[in-house]
Enzyme design. Structure first.
Site, PDB file in Angstrom:
ATOM      1  N   GLU A 498      55.338  47.450  44.946  1.00  0.00           N
ATOM      2  CA  GLU A 498      54.653  48.509  45.115  1.00  0.00           C
ATOM      3  C   GLU A 498      54.658  49.750  46.407  1.00  0.00           C
ATOM      4  O   GLU A 498      53.892  50.680  46.171  1.00  0.00           O
ATOM      5  CB  GLU A 498      53.076  48.033  45.228  1.00  0.00           C
ATOM      6  CG  GLU A 498      52.649  46.703  44.532  1.00  0.00           C
ATOM      7  CD  GLU A 498      50.965  47.044  44.615  1.00  0.00           C
ATOM      8  OE1 GLU A 498      50.008  48.155  45.187  1.00  0.00           O
ATOM      9  OE2 GLU A 498      50.265  45.987  44.094  1.00  0.00           O
ATOM     10  N   GLY A 499      56.122  50.281  45.382  1.00  0.00           N
ATOM     11  CA  GLY A 499      56.285  51.593  45.949  1.00  0.00           C
ATOM     12  C   GLY A 499      56.760  51.803  47.335  1.00  0.00           C
ATOM     13  O   GLY A 499      56.518  51.047  48.629  1.00  0.00           O
TER      14      GLY A 499
END
Length: 815
Positions: A498-499
């Site tokens: 997620e990043g």
């Protein structure tokens, strides 16, 4: 003397006007009056200089004058040097909302705005779900069994999750979901964090599931069909975004969809021919419906004149011809279901596009808007929950583990990491809960989502390392008794997905916030794009007033002058007041970095990261203050507040120091340091007495320990054993046990007990025989020591247990 008095009046007056951002007219009046006074009273040189200053302010500061000569020149220069914002970046910048993060960026935070996000708490239904269904689910988990014996959750747990609606927390009740608030969703995931696999399995369908995409963008037909089936677990979703060549740079995905026609059941159908290769897709091995992101092309112009239609999202059933799905990756430390998806010439009709044809090309915006909320909840909640459990286990272990005849938690070398773990957990709980509360109030916090994801997963990494260090051999020996090691080894997953934290810290927090949250930069860029001189004039000179205002506020507050009013009690107020100083300093330094580096700031990632660190620590500290102010305070919590806020503000000042040391313009760096820290740094590391006080409190049966682990699974009635419940029971009896330890050990030290009584059990029996302890106390200690020994014990296995290919085993001692 007169000249000195006029000079002091000028400086003080200008600082007052700058702090208030009073504008050109009051400044013009001040300089004009003092200039005339200087001429009349004989201070001619200063008087002339002040009048010249007044003239310059009039020409440059009065809109009616500057718009004809100064503003056009500044506008032309701005358009040459301002960074170009790509369509992809613009979509990211426009996603979500700006709330408290914008206040911190302004340099003049209005605390009443933060306090206006009232917390209505949880509903009775949400509280009941946390207490009952979440406890049952947590009680079905053993880390070793899930990771090593099953590589999956137990079947009965899967069925329970579906039956009780865990996969439909964000789905409204009208579609069969639970319709929970963001706060409830966060607390559910925190409780389920007893197992990384369980938390991820429940968290992903309630994040980018694609339930949220359907809720926000799906057609009514798509909602009516899929949402009830997702809510009750008939459909298990996954979402395919990342691939071999598209990870953090998701916009570079090479997967394609070509608009075409194909015969289906004897009819010509307009649809898409998909070719894709995805990796690292959570729940893919068992998913029944797959969300896909791809680049859509229309070479035959079947939908219109435009050929490249942009990133688009579709929902594809698992059994669609041409899709390869079902294989697994092996995530480090945790067997949550994750795997690849491939597709070759997969044909789907147009109605598989999420939102229908109207949403063609809107995929990146859809993803960014959904991620801005999901990133605030899933992984940050997992980090907060993991630290709750780690603190509960570690505090209990530190108290019952004795070395040198004392609990190891009485040693300062153990107290330091234990207090740090407690503080990081406290900060995480406050940040996740208060940010979720803003979501429940209608905000879509894009910049805070990046702060929480990166900062709290890093807190989790540090906290788990501290827990491992204190546990020592207990935690490094894997087996069913080891409640910590599996989660520790799985921590890199949270750091990466997620990043990735490297990207989030270096590029996203400040890179996005500098434009999105700044009071004027977005307006200036918009004015440039639309070639609107008047809009640019308003924004640019408003920006200039902000710069001067922040310089004055940072400098005067750095000298201890002009403390702002804050809505906190006397314990928290000093931190809030100094955060106003640091906010002004941050805003000033952000503007200085953007002005001095221009478009090159994008490549100066370490500069951007340090500015992001300042913002992150200010945001987290403000969440702690709000949580303190609104919460039910318990004995010992003030020490934890002092420790946590001191830690965060010390980190913020450290980031400033590193920024000043590394700004390329050394003269500018010197000026910024002098203005923002005229008396040097204020914050040091938390004091030792706070460390000792916190460590003692979280390793005993105290109100503070109870509060910090409250959202964890605390019962001892699950299918699986609950070590945290055992630790809590031992701590509840610890004062009685400690008195008996002292009696027995003192007698042994005096030679009143046999020297060969080396084990605690042997000393206890010898003390009982000599009448030093009663039979009742002896029986109590037998039970107590048996429970202690079980919690200190580790597992062992058959020699060939771990080899997957028994033929390769070396029988070193076959005889």
């Amino acid at each position: 003397m007169l000249t000195l008095i006029l000079l002091i009046l000028t400086v003080v007056g200008l600082l007052v006007l700058m702090r208030r951002e009073a504008g050109a007219v009051p400044t013009l009046a001040l300089l004009g009056v003092l200039g005339l006074a200087g001429l009349l009273l004989g201070s001619h040189v200063l008087g002339v200089l002040l009048l010249l200053g007044a003239a310059a302010v009039a020409v440059a500061g009065l809109p009616a004058l500057r718009i004809h000569w100064l503003s056009p020149r500044l506008f032309a220069m701005f358009k040459r040097v301002s960074p170009k914002v790509s369509d992809t970046e613009r979509i990211a910048l426009e996603a979500g909302t700006v709330a408290w993060d914008g206040e911190l960026f302004s340099g003049r935070p209005q605390w009443d705005k933060l306090m206006s996000y009232h917390d209505d708490g949880l509903t009775e239904e949400e509280r009941s779900f946390l207490e009952h269904q979440c406890s049952v689910a947590a009680g079905m988990c053993n880390a070793w069994e899930i990771a090593k014996e099953r590589a999956d959750l137990p079947e009965e747990l899967w069925q329970y999750l579906k039956k009780e609606g865990f996969f439909g927390m964000i789905i409204p009740k009208e579609y069969g979901g639970l319709g929970f608030s963001a706060k409830a969703q966060s607390l559910v995931l925190q409780k389920l964090s007893i197992s990384e696999t369980l938390m991820v399995t429940v968290g992903v369908p309630n994040s980018l599931g694609p339930g949220e995409l359907l809720l926000k963008y799906g057609t009514q037909a798509q909602k009516d069909h899929f949402l009830p089936r997702l809510a009750d677990g008939r459909e298990i979703p996954c979402f395919g975004l990342t691939g071999p060549r598209a990870g953090s740079d998701a916009t570079s995905l090479p997967d394609t969809g070509i608009v075409c026609k194909q015969m289906v059941d004897g009819k010509e159908v307009l649809g898409l021919r998909l070719n894709f290769e995805k990796r690292w897709i959570t729940l893919a091995p068992i998913a029944t419906v797959v969300g896909l992101a791809f680049r859509l092309f229309d070479p035959d112009h079947l939908l219109g004149e435009e050929e490249d239609r942009g990133i688009t999202l579709a929902l594809v059933p698992r059994n669609t011809a041409g899709m390869e799905i079902g294989r697994r990756h092996h995530p480090i430390g945790s067997p949550f279901l994750n795997g690849p998806i491939k597709g070759k010439d997969v044909f789907v009709p147009l109605d598989t596009i999420i939102g229908g044809t109207e949403m063609i090309g809107q995929g990146w915006r859809m993803l960014v808007e959904c991620l801005s909320i999901g990133r605030c909840i899933t992984l940050p909640s997992g980090a907060s929950g993991t630290m709750r459990y780690a603190l509960g286990w570690t505090g209990g272990f530190g108290r019952i583990r004795r070395q040198f005849n004392v609990p190891v938690v009485e040693m300062e070398g153990v107290q330091e990491p234990l207090a740090r773990l407690a503080s990081l957990g406290y900060i995480a709980q406050a940040a996740v809960y208060q940010t979720a509360n803003t979501i429940d109030r209608g905000e879509k916090p894009s910049v805070p989502s990046a702060i929480l994801k990166s900062q709290l997963t890093e807190f989790q990494r540090l906290g788990l390392s501290d827990a491992m260090d204190i546990h020592g051999g207990k935690a490094v020996t894997l087996g069913p008794r080891n409640y910590l090691g599996i989660g520790y080894s799985a921590n890199p997953v949270s750091i990466t997905v997620e990043g990735a934290n490297i990207m989030t810290r270096n590029l996203m927090i400040f890179g996005q916030g500098a434009i999105r949250c700044h009071p004027f930069v977005l307006e200036e860029l918009a004015a440039s794009d639309s070639n609107d001189l008047k809009a640019f004039d308003r924004a640019f000179f408003g920006h200039g007033a902000l710069v001067f205002g922040n310089a004055a506020r940072a400098f005067t507050m750095g000298l201890g002058i002009g403390k702002p009013t804050v809505p906190f009690d006397e314990v928290a107020a000093p931190y809030a007041r100094d955060m106003a100083r640091l906010s002004a300093a941050f805003s000033l330094c952000a503007d200085a970095a953007m002005a001095s580096l221009g478009a090159a700031l994008k490549q100066r990632e370490m500069i951007s990261a340090r500015l992001g660190d300042v913002l992150s620590n200010l945001y987290l500290a403000s969440m702690v203050l709000k949580h303190w102010q609104e919460g039910d305070k318990v004995e010992g919590e003030a020490a934890l507040l002092h420790y946590s806020c001191t830690h965060l503000l010390q980190r913020a000042e450290q980031a400033f120091d590193e920024l000043f040391d590394n700004l390329p313009n050394r003269a500018l760096a010197g000026v910024l340091r002098a203005v923002t820290m005229p008396l040097g740094r204020r914050w040091k590391r938390p004091a030792d007495h706070l460390t000792r006080e916190i460590a003692q409190a979280v390793s005993r049966d105290t109100p503070l320990r109870t509060k910090l682990i409250a959202a964890a699974w605390l019962d001892d009635d699950g299918v699986k054993d609950n070590p945290l419940a055992h630790y809590n029971a031992l701590l509840a009896d610890y004062d009685r046990a400690e008195a008996l330890y002292r009696t027995v050990n003192k007698a042994y030290a005096k030679g009143e007990l046999p020297r060969q009584a080396l084990h605690p059990e042997a000393r206890l029996e010898a003390a009982r025989e000599k009448g030093l302890v009663s039979e009742e106390d002896a029986e109590f200690m037998r039970r107590f020591e048996a429970e202690v020994l079980e919690l200190l014990s580790v597992d062992d296995f058959e020699y060939d247990e771990f080899a997957t290919d028994k033929a390769n085993i070396l029988r070193h001692n076959a005889a």
